[in-house]
Enzyme design. Sequence first.
Site, PDB file in Angstrom:
ATOM      1  N   CYS B 154       1.004  -1.259   0.018  1.00 51.18           N
ATOM      2  CA  CYS B 154       0.173  -0.033  -0.037  1.00 51.18           C
ATOM      3  C   CYS B 154       0.915   1.245  -0.042  1.00 51.18           C
ATOM      4  CB  CYS B 154      -0.861  -0.094   1.071  1.00 51.18           C
ATOM      5  SG  CYS B 154      -2.048  -1.484   0.965  1.00 51.18           S
ATOM      6  N   ARG B 189      15.362   2.276   3.776  1.00 55.34           N
ATOM      7  CA  ARG B 189      15.475   0.993   3.097  1.00 55.34           C
ATOM      8  C   ARG B 189      14.768  -0.042   3.631  1.00 55.34           C
ATOM      9  NH1 ARG B 189      21.002  -0.420   1.826  1.00 55.34           N
ATOM     10  NH2 ARG B 189      21.199   1.520   0.909  1.00 55.34           N
ATOM     11  N   SER B 190      13.754   0.080   4.227  1.00 57.29           N
ATOM     12  CA  SER B 190      12.990  -1.085   5.110  1.00 57.29           C
ATOM     13  C   SER B 190      12.472  -1.731   4.005  1.00 57.29           C
ATOM     14  CB  SER B 190      11.805  -0.384   5.610  1.00 57.29           C
ATOM     15  OG  SER B 190      10.675   0.077   5.047  1.00 57.29           O
ATOM     16  N   ASP B 212      20.259   4.727   3.102  1.00 56.48           N
ATOM     17  CA  ASP B 212      20.290   3.966   4.526  1.00 56.48           C
ATOM     18  C   ASP B 212      21.070   4.420   5.316  1.00 56.48           C
ATOM     19  OD1 ASP B 212      19.142   2.176   5.891  1.00 56.48           O
ATOM     20  OD2 ASP B 212      20.157   0.536   5.584  1.00 56.48           O
TER      21      ASP B 212
END
Lengths: 323, 323
Positions: B154, B189-190, B212
Amino acid sequence: MPAFDTSESHCQIIDAADVAAKFVKRIQSEVLRRGADNNPVLRGILANDDFAAKKYADWTAKTCEKTGIKFELVEVDSMSAEEAVDAANNDPSVDGIMVYYPVFGDAQDEYLRNAVSIRKDVEALCHTYRYNMYHNIRSIQLPGGGASKSLLPCTPGAIVKILEYVGVYNHNLAEGNRMYGKTIAVVNRSEVVGRPLAALCANDGAKVYSIDVDDILVFSRGNGIKLHKHEIATTDISKSAALGNADVVISGVPVKGFKIDTADLKDGCIAINFATYQNFSPDIVEKASIFVKSVGKVTVAMLQRNVMRVSRSTDMCGSADIL
Amino acid sequence: MPAFDTSESHCQIIDAADVAAKFVKRIQSEVLRRGADNNPVLRGILANDDFAAKKYADWTAKTCEKTGIKFELVEVDSMSAEEAVDAANNDPSVDGIMVYYPVFGDAQDEYLRNAVSIRKDVEALCHTYRYNMYHNIRSIQLPGGGASKSLLPCTPGAIVKILEYVGVYNHNLAEGNRMYGKTIAVVNRSEVVGRPLAALCANDGAKVYSIDVDDILVFSRGNGIKLHKHEIATTDISKSAALGNADVVISGVPVKGFKIDTADLKDGCIAINFATYQNFSPDIVEKASIFVKSVGKVTVAMLQRNVMRVSRSTDMCGSADIL
């Protein structure tokens, strides 16, 4: 590595190689039975400069030489790790895939674990195998048809084999309940070893204290005889009380210098270390009845056993079942 | 929340509600078209005391009221989160499942994400949806038969819609290449937002600096026109140089007090914040041509759009396709 001197104690030190021997022998004879043209192939993927990972890869190569499984090591940088996994997934000559973690050292490693095809995931760390283990589901429907035995992750599986070897499983009890009455402390709650191990032991009837840096949880069968799976609850017990209650203490804290305080342990307990660093102090031999210094050799045997299992697709009911 | 005063600048502040409006309207009319007896059902699972998660759940309820999707919230403790997911998976009255993370706050959350059935995973965070997104695969084979559109997670999906809205996609270019020539910096950068977003942008032709705490990576199409996917490379560029090169800076650092230094940014850049905390300083309006303060309203619209998609199994080619 500290010396564990048992000359003045009753402690038995069990060598993981002795536990592994039975499995190694069965794998060797099954490889021979299949013949040189059908040697199963294990593809190792090394995508980091981690010293321990490299050593583990060397060791896999050495042990595969002994059993006759063909081991191919592919070395890539971490950026290409997923491509290497995809290539192995799609290579019909490859039976099993082993990735040497950590690659990224974070949640991306979880992604990579799930990128390995379930048909070749001999580490059994993809979601489906872990889900099945937690829920006591013993077989899987393979994508594209067919069914297979649901594999166990190698290190938790190896520790279960060690628990059987040292007599923690009571074979007078019904299967699925053979650790009933036993209290086990597992010091580590990682997704790849500690949590699965706690669940496996609870699924087999034990009361398990799962000890983490932050808290302690109790895994037990509870209503699991109905549910066919373990239940988990929080607890206010202290770490030293949990350790003091435990018939078996299994520790895997990957921190140099971390030591379980021997004074906390019950006289005659069974102590098992699965960390790279030794989590028990030399005086463990004065407290424990049985001490297992390391589990790696059994882990590699379980890995090879899983290779044999995934590679026998046309031979599901053959003699390989004894593996 | 700082005030962003544009009275003396040319910066346009874009409200996420305006971006979401088109989608909300389509969802409303599709819900009406299906009739009151066929309202899609979204089951929310709240298994923590996290204030932000609770707020997100309240907000989902409120926005679902507006569109007509039936929202049911189940509150359990974290020990029962997986059981709540299983119950929702097996409940034929439930179309979509939304878990409010963090539940455990570690790798166990990745396990939980994969425990949601792919038929109901409207957050699109299970492995298969993420794998397909990285590899530019647009449809999935459903377990038990049938095919469906591969959903996008999402928040990354919402940010792509915002990029379209603010004109970063050039519709004169071929589909799949509409950000060719654009440089985008993604600060985060999850596994659930930053890395998927960088890949989505690179898959659409952009050069992406993925920034990151530890390093910077470059995501690009590279040979991806052949490969149908992005490539990733390391780089020695400094953080400030990467930000200074970027036509679009998208930031999602979940740390109070973290600020992008406006002085690092290019004149006329587009700035988008997706963190709970505002990552841009008030003087951003003196530098950026377009500024999007938050993306949450578009994220919830994408969530509801995914609910509509998974719930139209018998209606695959109907008007719902415009969603």
